[in-house]
Motif scaffolding. Structure first.
Motif, short mmCIF file in Angstrom:
data_model
loop_
_atom_site.label_atom_id
_atom_site.label_comp_id
_atom_site.label_asym_id
_atom_site.label_seq_id
_atom_site.Cartn_x
_atom_site.Cartn_y
_atom_site.Cartn_z
N LEU A 148 0.83 -1.20 0.00
CA LEU A 148 0.00 0.00 0.00
C LEU A 148 0.86 1.25 0.00
O LEU A 148 0.62 2.20 -0.75
N GLY A 149 1.90 1.24 0.86
CA GLY A 149 2.81 2.39 0.92
C GLY A 149 3.54 2.59 -0.39
O GLY A 149 3.68 3.73 -0.87
N GLU A 150 4.00 1.51 -1.00
CA GLU A 150 4.73 1.61 -2.27
C GLU A 150 3.82 2.09 -3.40
O GLU A 150 4.30 2.68 -4.38
N SER A 151 2.51 1.86 -3.26
CA SER A 151 1.56 2.29 -4.28
C SER A 151 1.06 3.72 -4.07
O SER A 151 0.18 4.19 -4.80
N GLY A 152 1.60 4.38 -3.06
CA GLY A 152 1.20 5.75 -2.78
C GLY A 152 -0.06 5.87 -1.95
O GLY A 152 -0.62 6.96 -1.80
N PRO A 155 -0.39 3.55 4.31
CA PRO A 155 0.05 2.19 4.67
C PRO A 155 -0.59 1.68 5.96
O PRO A 155 0.06 1.59 7.00
N TRP A 156 -1.86 1.37 5.91
CA TRP A 156 -2.55 0.76 7.03
C TRP A 156 -3.68 -0.11 6.49
O TRP A 156 -4.06 -0.02 5.32
N ILE A 157 -4.18 -0.98 7.35
CA ILE A 157 -5.32 -1.83 7.01
C ILE A 157 -6.42 -1.54 8.02
O ILE A 157 -6.20 -1.66 9.23
N SER A 158 -7.59 -1.16 7.54
CA SER A 158 -8.70 -0.93 8.45
C SER A 158 -9.31 -2.26 8.86
O SER A 158 -9.10 -3.30 8.20
N MET A 159 -10.07 -2.25 9.94
CA MET A 159 -10.75 -3.46 10.39
C MET A 159 -11.66 -4.00 9.29
O MET A 159 -11.74 -5.22 9.07
N ASP A 160 -12.33 -3.10 8.58
CA ASP A 160 -13.24 -3.53 7.51
C ASP A 160 -12.48 -4.09 6.31
O ASP A 160 -12.94 -5.04 5.66
N GLU A 161 -11.31 -3.52 6.01
CA GLU A 161 -10.48 -4.05 4.92
C GLU A 161 -9.93 -5.42 5.28
O GLU A 161 -9.83 -6.31 4.41
N MET A 162 -9.60 -5.62 6.56
CA MET A 162 -9.16 -6.94 7.01
C MET A 162 -10.29 -7.94 6.83
O MET A 162 -10.09 -9.05 6.33
N ALA A 163 -11.51 -7.54 7.23
CA ALA A 163 -12.66 -8.45 7.19
C ALA A 163 -13.03 -8.87 5.77
O ALA A 163 -13.28 -10.06 5.52
N SER A 164 -13.05 -7.93 4.84
CA SER A 164 -13.60 -8.20 3.51
C SER A 164 -12.56 -8.52 2.44
O SER A 164 -12.92 -9.02 1.38
N ILE A 165 -11.27 -8.20 2.73
CA ILE A 165 -10.26 -8.36 1.69
C ILE A 165 -9.05 -9.16 2.17
O ILE A 165 -8.75 -10.23 1.64
N VAL A 166 -8.34 -8.63 3.18
CA VAL A 166 -7.00 -9.16 3.51
C VAL A 166 -7.05 -10.59 4.01
O VAL A 166 -6.24 -11.43 3.60
N GLN A 167 -7.99 -10.92 4.89
CA GLN A 167 -8.00 -12.27 5.47
C GLN A 167 -8.56 -13.32 4.50
O GLN A 167 -8.70 -14.48 4.86
N ILE A 246 -1.52 -0.31 11.94
CA ILE A 246 -0.42 0.49 11.42
C ILE A 246 0.90 -0.09 11.94
O ILE A 246 0.96 -0.59 13.06
N ILE A 247 1.95 0.00 11.14
CA ILE A 247 3.27 -0.44 11.60
C ILE A 247 3.76 0.53 12.67
O ILE A 247 3.77 1.74 12.48
N ALA A 248 4.19 -0.01 13.82
CA ALA A 248 4.72 0.82 14.89
C ALA A 248 6.00 1.51 14.42
O ALA A 248 6.84 0.91 13.73
N GLU A 249 6.15 2.76 14.80
CA GLU A 249 7.28 3.57 14.33
C GLU A 249 8.62 2.91 14.60
O GLU A 249 9.49 2.86 13.74
N HIS A 250 8.81 2.37 15.80
CA HIS A 250 10.11 1.81 16.17
C HIS A 250 10.33 0.40 15.62
O HIS A 250 11.39 -0.18 15.85
N LYS A 251 9.34 -0.13 14.88
CA LYS A 251 9.48 -1.46 14.31
C LYS A 251 9.64 -1.45 12.79
O LYS A 251 9.68 -2.50 12.17
N LYS A 252 9.70 -0.27 12.21
CA LYS A 252 9.75 -0.20 10.75
C LYS A 252 11.00 -0.86 10.18
O LYS A 252 10.95 -1.50 9.12
N THR A 253 12.12 -0.74 10.85
CA THR A 253 13.35 -1.35 10.35
C THR A 253 13.25 -2.87 10.31
O THR A 253 13.60 -3.50 9.32
#
Length: 563
Positions: A148-152, A155-167, A246-253
């Motif tokens: 998502l981030g690379e596509s502009g 970069p997050w997944i909503s609960m609804d996007e998880m329910a209907s798409i990602v899982q 969302i990816i935690a700031e200190h875990k991005k690396t």
């Protein structure tokens, strides 16, 4: 037709307690002996007795069978590789990664155990049946957010996007299609102008997704998404904000390090051993660990902290790991300090939790079901953070654990007070309970007095007076009498006077609301004045003392409302 996936077990609503359940099992005769319905019931009783989870059926008259609770907890621990399954050598014993989790002494260390578990976890497997192909739920989620981030896109997944798409995604090759679906979903969602229209669209999308699945309804997809959010957050890689993962700031690396390598399923022959030991992390490599350390140091320094570290190239991997986890803990403390500073502006939300706790409900309220005791401590902690002027740090003021979203993991352990709030010239030792029956005095009378006594001499050396504040929805008169007498004897038989005031939660909530209403900031000295006023009245018998406490609080509330 396909199936949606989920991590762990949907019936375990608070997977943050898995460590506590595993620890209780490790100290029980049930360890290595969880075979059969009787032992599954005993495990459920153990979880209830140790306050890992309240099993309501065990408290009914007569108690009902709850063996399924023990069975589901056992299954969840096996799915994550913390417990060996029935067909393994030495079945139902705790694994290496499980032992690592039990011994973890900080939140970052615990999160790393869950990360090793979910990075190894794949389905289908010898433990979990599921249609082919083999895939990693964690990798799917990381790949989608990164893509998502690379596509502009955000970069997050909503609960609804998880329910209907990602899982519904089971192959990394399908990630790009999922990203297109999410982009289309967000575009359509943004075209609606009212919350009602947006909610209708979200529900229709989920219904449409469910129509292509085998025996899974729209409501099931919603439950799965909630469960996936809960388990994924255990790794520390994610935070949830506004129902978005969302990816935690200190875990991005470390996230970048994980997805830089292509996903390769673990072969069946090695899967269980890998799961039981926990996956190898990128930071198990020295150079990768140094990168992660340097990024955390940069984050700390960017937020005004001075960080001194040794020459990293001279450290062994184990030492690098210890340093990295310590720096992550330092970062979480930075975030907790920021959280504490926000509390005066969030007093109305705190008040809502305090009021909700005065009328516990089985479900549907803002207090998660079965979490009343933990949220009672947490809400009071937040209230004192809002009152502000504390001289001890936020993490020193609480004895209960929190997650990285500052929500309670459980209640404070025994052996000490629930909370300690230190001000410039006095200290409040706070204890809370939802018990209202005559058992209240037996459960709280001696421990509260002991906890206050433990701190009287300590703070006397600093010239600070120690007060005990006991909160309950209803103060039993026998409890009030115990605190009214308020004495404790030291080991040398010298007598110590204790200043403890029992107060109902409603009374405290009234005081808190009056202190903040009208765009005011509550003066911390009001807390001491109220306590002292109530102590003056303690010469009365317990029933009268309770009445006079109420009068004193009402008088202060009225004065604050008029100021």
């Amino acid at each position: 037709m396909s199936k949606a996936w989920y991590i762990g077990n949907t019936t375990i609503r608070n997977p943050k307690r898995l460590k506590d359940g595993l620890k209780a099992l490790s100290l029980s005769p049930l360890h290595g002996n969880l075979v059969g319905k009787d032992n599954e019931l005993e495990f459920a009783k153990l979880l209830d007795t140790e306050e890992v989870v309240r099993v309501e059926r065990l408290h009914e008259e007569p108690p009902r069978d709850a063996s399924d609770v023990g069975r589901k907890w056992r299954a969840a621990l096996m799915q994550l590789g913390f417990l060996k399954p029935s067909f393994a050598e030495r079945p139902f014993t705790i694994t290496q990664n499980g032992l690592r989790l039990i011994s973890a002494n900080s939140l970052p260390a615990e999160q790393e155990c869950f990360l090793r578990a979910l990075l190894a976890h794949q389905i289908p497997s010898q433990i979990e049946s599921f249609p082919e192909p083999v895939f990693s739920p964690l990798r799917i989620v990381l790949e989608v957010i990164s893509g998502l981030g690379e596509s502009g896109l955000d970069p997050w997944i909503s609960m609804d996007e998880m329910a209907s798409i990602v899982q519904l995604i089971r192959k990394t090759d399908d990630v790009s299609h999922a990203i297109s679906q999410i982009a289309d979903h967000r575009n359509k969602l943004s075209s609606f102008t009212t919350p009602r229209e947006r909610r209708a669209f979200i529900n229709e999308t989920r219904e449409s997704a469910a129509s292509y699945l085998v025996s899974q309804q729209s409501a099931t997809l919603k439950d799965y998404a909630d469960t996936n959010f809960r388990y994924l957050k255990l790794t520390g890689l994610f935070i949830e904000s506004g129902r978005k993962l969302i990816i935690a700031e200190h875990k991005k690396t470390i996230v970048e390090q994980i997805i830089s390598e292509p996903y390769l399923p673990i072969d069946e022959e090695n899967y269980l051993e890998t799961l039981w030991n926990g996956a190898v992390l990128p930071t198990d490599n020295a150079s990768q660990a140094i990168r992660a350390i340097e990024s955390t140091v940069e984050l700390l320094e960017r937020n005004g902290n001075t960080v001194t570290i040794p020459n990293l190239v001279n450290l062994e991997v184990a030492d690098l790991s210890h340093l990295r986890l310590q720096l992550e803990e330092d970062w979480l403390k930075v975030l907790e300090m920021q959280y504490a500073k926000r509390q005066p502006e969030e007093w109305d939300e705190i008040l809502a939790y305090l009021r909700a706790l005065t009328q516990p409900v089985r479900g549907g309220g803002i207090i998660p079901q079965g979490e009343g005791p933990a949220y009672f401590e947490w809400a009071l902690w937040r209230a004192f953070l809002a009152i502000n002027n504390l001289e001890n740090k936020p993490w020193e003021a609480r004895r209960f654990r929190i997650d990285q979203e500052f929500l309670p993991v459980g209640t404070a352990p025994g052996g000490g007070p629930d909370m300690i709030f230190e001000f410039d010239s006095f200290v409040v030792v706070a204890e809370v309970t939802l018990t209202t029956s005559s058992r209240q005095e037996a459960a709280e009378g001696e421990p509260v007095r002991r906890h206050v006594a433990q701190l009287v001499d300590h703070y006397a050396q600093q010239g600070k007076r120690v007060y005990g504040l006991f909160l309950a929805n209803k103060v039993d008169t026998n409890t009030a009498e115990t605190y009214r007498i308020g004495v404790w004897y030291r080991p040398d038989d010298s007598k110590m006077a204790l200043d403890i005031v029992p107060m109902t939660l409603n009374q405290f909530a009234d005081l808190f609301e009056a202190g903040f209403s009208g765009n005011k900031k509550m003066d911390y000295r009001v807390v001491e004045q109220v306590i002292r006023n109530c102590l003056v009245e303690s010469r009365s018998e317990a029933p009268e003392w309770k009445r006079r406490i109420d009068e004193q609080i009402k008088a202060v509330v009225q004065r604050l409302q008029m100021s």
